[in-house]
Design an enzyme around this catalytic site. Structure first.
Site, PDB file in Angstrom:
ATOM      1  N   GLY A 147     -32.926  18.636 -52.158  1.00  0.00           N
ATOM      2  CA  GLY A 147     -34.242  19.110 -51.695  1.00  0.00           C
ATOM      3  C   GLY A 147     -35.364  18.170 -52.099  1.00  0.00           C
ATOM      4  N   ASP A 195     -28.418  12.699 -47.943  1.00  0.00           N
ATOM      5  CA  ASP A 195     -29.771  13.260 -47.991  1.00  0.00           C
ATOM      6  C   ASP A 195     -30.808  12.204 -47.623  1.00  0.00           C
ATOM      7  OD1 ASP A 195     -28.719  12.307 -50.588  1.00  0.00           O
ATOM      8  OD2 ASP A 195     -30.785  12.542 -51.251  1.00  0.00           O
ATOM      9  N   ASN A 196     -30.384  10.956 -47.504  1.00  0.00           N
ATOM     10  CA  ASN A 196     -31.308   9.885 -47.128  1.00  0.00           C
ATOM     11  C   ASN A 196     -31.044   9.392 -45.706  1.00  0.00           C
ATOM     12  OD1 ASN A 196     -32.531  10.040 -49.626  1.00  0.00           O
ATOM     13  ND2 ASN A 196     -31.345   8.379 -50.521  1.00  0.00           N
ATOM     14  N   ASP A 215     -39.833  15.101 -63.133  1.00  0.00           N
ATOM     15  CA  ASP A 215     -41.275  15.359 -63.215  1.00  0.00           C
ATOM     16  C   ASP A 215     -42.002  15.485 -61.872  1.00  0.00           C
ATOM     17  OD1 ASP A 215     -41.278  12.744 -62.402  1.00  0.00           O
ATOM     18  OD2 ASP A 215     -42.065  11.918 -64.270  1.00  0.00           O
ATOM     19  N   GLY A 216     -41.318  15.144 -60.788  1.00  0.00           N
ATOM     20  CA  GLY A 216     -41.970  15.281 -59.478  1.00  0.00           C
ATOM     21  C   GLY A 216     -42.954  14.168 -59.153  1.00  0.00           C
ATOM     22  N   ARG A 238     -46.316   9.819 -46.411  1.00  0.00           N
ATOM     23  CA  ARG A 238     -45.399   9.373 -45.362  1.00  0.00           C
ATOM     24  C   ARG A 238     -45.647  10.192 -44.089  1.00  0.00           C
ATOM     25  NH1 ARG A 238     -39.569   9.030 -48.321  1.00  0.00           N
ATOM     26  NH2 ARG A 238     -39.537  11.312 -48.235  1.00  0.00           N
ATOM     27  N   ASP A 297     -36.615   7.186 -46.845  1.00  0.00           N
ATOM     28  CA  ASP A 297     -36.456   7.128 -48.295  1.00  0.00           C
ATOM     29  C   ASP A 297     -36.238   5.710 -48.811  1.00  0.00           C
ATOM     30  OD1 ASP A 297     -36.920   9.767 -48.457  1.00  0.00           O
ATOM     31  OD2 ASP A 297     -35.091  10.296 -49.530  1.00  0.00           O
ATOM     32  N   LYS A 353     -45.403  11.926 -51.342  1.00  0.00           N
ATOM     33  CA  LYS A 353     -44.268  11.677 -52.242  1.00  0.00           C
ATOM     34  C   LYS A 353     -44.830  11.339 -53.620  1.00  0.00           C
ATOM     35  CE  LYS A 353     -40.051   8.889 -52.593  1.00  0.00           C
ATOM     36  NZ  LYS A 353     -39.172   7.985 -51.825  1.00  0.00           N
TER      37      LYS A 353
END
Ligand code: AMP
Ligand code: MG
Length: 547
Positions: free
Chosen positions: A123, A293-294, A158-159, A216, A303, A146
């Site tokens: 995710g 996932d990419n 940490d995002g 993005r 990505d 992002k």
């Protein structure tokens, strides 16, 4: 009109009182949210999310947003002018500190195979979608930040994102677009004014680095993994809804949902993926992390992490130190990996079919789709009007053997090749022209020189047989062989300067890479071999997933 605050505002300069800034004119239609189920929880803590395609989540407020660079073409796509991009509000919004009316931030749920193994739920751990702008032409453009803070998919991370990886993503997205490679776009790269702790090579040397956010832009950020996660959860009803949504919005030409259009859809994904990979091979791009996932469901490059560009032509090269052992994602392996990833997508959508026969047949067509793109691409790189299987494959294989013996810069070699095509004059030595692409010309042995000369003779004979008009030939070669690509060291020097407070090289690179096929005599310094200092420098030849 006032901005809707995310939680806290940090304007460096006060916002205009009553703004007529066109940012407010952006029109949003968030069909993904309107038509697909949300995670019922909106609290921001890490968890497994079921029966949902996304979670609503607010970006983390940042200390001191500052716009570093923006792409005017991408701004134009969504209907923004340069002035609007230069406003402080723009920096606040596209760092996540403020929301425009119509924005509805959310993180998407997906899973994926990482390095060949099913990794379960992944995710958007640090990507936050703001919503879909509908532009004047009626096109849909999803905006995604992002590095805007952790989401329920952050898995304890940490995002955030650091400046170096954000500049790399920003520049490469735009460079790829101008090279004609299908890709997600980038609107801007902004500093957050905060620092982020990173261990760049996972070797215990953590450092504080400047934090940044990239915005993005793409019609959709759906990935193979968006479908895989639903099948893994055995939520076939939701899988069908997501597939129907994708067909309706992004593949309307395939007709109403049903087994026939599902299969036709899978076939188009295979074709688009084949085209994208052939383009990567043409320009010497190595993605570095081709996990499922990419992989975009629209056949876009997505990505940008530890990607890199081939400098010396080495089919085994990967920039990703995390993959150094198996080199799963090396340059020459990208077509096979794409095929493997499509196989995983076929597995994911298989519950929508009575049996697997149709999917298997389409999957078996992938090598044909790829070969078709590859041979046309190779013919245009070499200046042939068509690819003749027997002689041309041999000519190509012989060239690869020479590249394996003599370290040769890929971009320079192919660009210089048009100078020794039909326009070749008796008094210039073709090997001298091509020799500019050799990294160690003094180490070339006479027999290697002889082999190159033999190859050139065969190549020129093949060109003469082809009979294409010489001018047209040079023109078409120059459209297949870029003069300028984002060499690994180029991104790094832009990063180094920006880290010191001067973003001007980001702009210079962006400008240069806007016209990668044109001669730009004032920028000849970028049509040159990789400098020696960059051969083993971290960031130039080696990168990790740390970003
Ligand atoms: P990537 O290797 O960039 O494709 O990332 C794989 C997964 O890790 C995705 O789910 C990302 O959202 C997540 N991820 C990567 N870096 C971070 C981070 N710093 N914080 C939260 N999630 C992350
Ligand atoms: Mg990813």
């Amino acid at each position: 009109m006032t901005l809707l605050l995310s939680t806290k505002m940090n304007f460096v300069t006060p916002p205009p009182q009553d703004s007529d800034n066109g940012l407010y004119a952006l029109r949003f239609k968030n069909s993904f949210l309107d038509e697909l189920p949300a995670d019922p929880l909106e609290e921001n803590y890490c968890r497994q999310v079921k029966c949902a395609c996304y979670t609503r989540v607010k970006p983390k407020p940042m200390e001191k947003p500052r716009m570093l660079a923006f792409s005017s073409e991408t701004a134009q796509l969504i209907g923004l002018s340069e002035d609007q991009c230069l406003s402080q509000e723009f920096a606040e919004i596209f760092t996540g500190n403020a929301l425009l009316p119509g924005m509805d931030p959310h993180a998407m749920c997906y899973g994926g195979h990482q390095f060949g193994n099913w990794a379960g739920q992944l995710g958007d751990g640090r990507a936050i979608n703001l919503g879909d702008v509908i532009n004047e032409k009626g096109e849909r453009w999803a905006l995604q930040l992002k590095g805007a803070g952790p989401t329920p998919y952050a898995r304890g991370a940490d995002g955030l994102a650091v400046l170096r990886s954000s500049i790399r993503e920003f520049l490469c997205s735009e460079a790829m677009h101008h090279l004609g490679v299908p890709t997600t776009r980038a609107l801007c790269v902004n500093l957050t004014g905060e620092e982020v702790l990173r261990d760049m090579f996972y070797n215990g040397n953590s450092l504080m680095e400047p934090g940044a956010v990239v915005c993005r832009v793409a019609p959709s950020f759906l990935r193979f993994g968006s479908f895989q996660i639903l099948t893994a959860q055995q939520d076939i009803d939701l899988l069908r809804r997501l597939v129907d949504f994708t067909l309706k919005h992004f593949y309307p030409e395939l007709g109403p949902p049903g087994k026939e259009s599902y299969l036709a859809w899978f076939r188009v994904i295979c074709q688009r993926t084949a085209k994208m990979i052939a383009d990567w091979m043409r320009v010497g791009f190595v993605h570095g992390v081709m996990n499922t996932d990419n992989m975009s469901i629209l056949g876009l490059t997505i990505d940008y992490g530890p990607y890199g560009w081939l400098e010396d032509y080495d089919p085994d090269w990967t920039p990703n130190t995390t993959d150094a052992g198996g080199r799963r994602y090396r340059y020459s392996h990208q077509p096979q990996i794409a095929h493997w990833n499509l196989w995983q997508l076929a597995n994911a959508i298989q519950p929508l079919f009575k049996n697997t026969q149709g999917l298997e047949e389409v999957l078996n067509e992938f090598p044909v789709f790829y070969q078709d793109h590859w041979s046309r691409m190779m013919a245009s790189k070499l200046g042939f009007s068509e690819f003749r299987m027997e002689p041309d494959q041999m000519l190509w294989d012989e060239l690869l053997v020479l590249f394996s013996e003599v370290e040769t810069d890929m971009t320079m070699f192919f660009r210089l090749l048009s100078r020794i095509s039909n326009t070749f004059s008796e008094d210039s030595d073709p090997l001298e022209i091509l020799g500019k692409a050799f990294y160690r010309p003094d180490d070339i042995r006479p027999e290697q020189q002889e082999k190159f000369q033999q190859w050139i003779i065969k190549y020129q004979e093949r060109l003469a047989e082809d009979g294409m008009d010489p001018e047209q030939q040079v023109e078409s070669m120059n459209l297949a062989n870029p003069k300028y690509v984002l060499r690994n060291y180029m991104a790094q020097i832009a990063i180094d300067q920006a880290t010191e407070g001067d973003p001007s090289l980001i702009k210079e690179m962006l400008e240069l890479l806007r016209r990668p096929y044109d001669e730009q005599p004032e920028q000849e310094k970028y049509f040159a071999l990789r400098p020696e200092w960059a051969r083993h420098r971290p960031g130039c030849s080696m990168l990790s997933c740390s970003s």
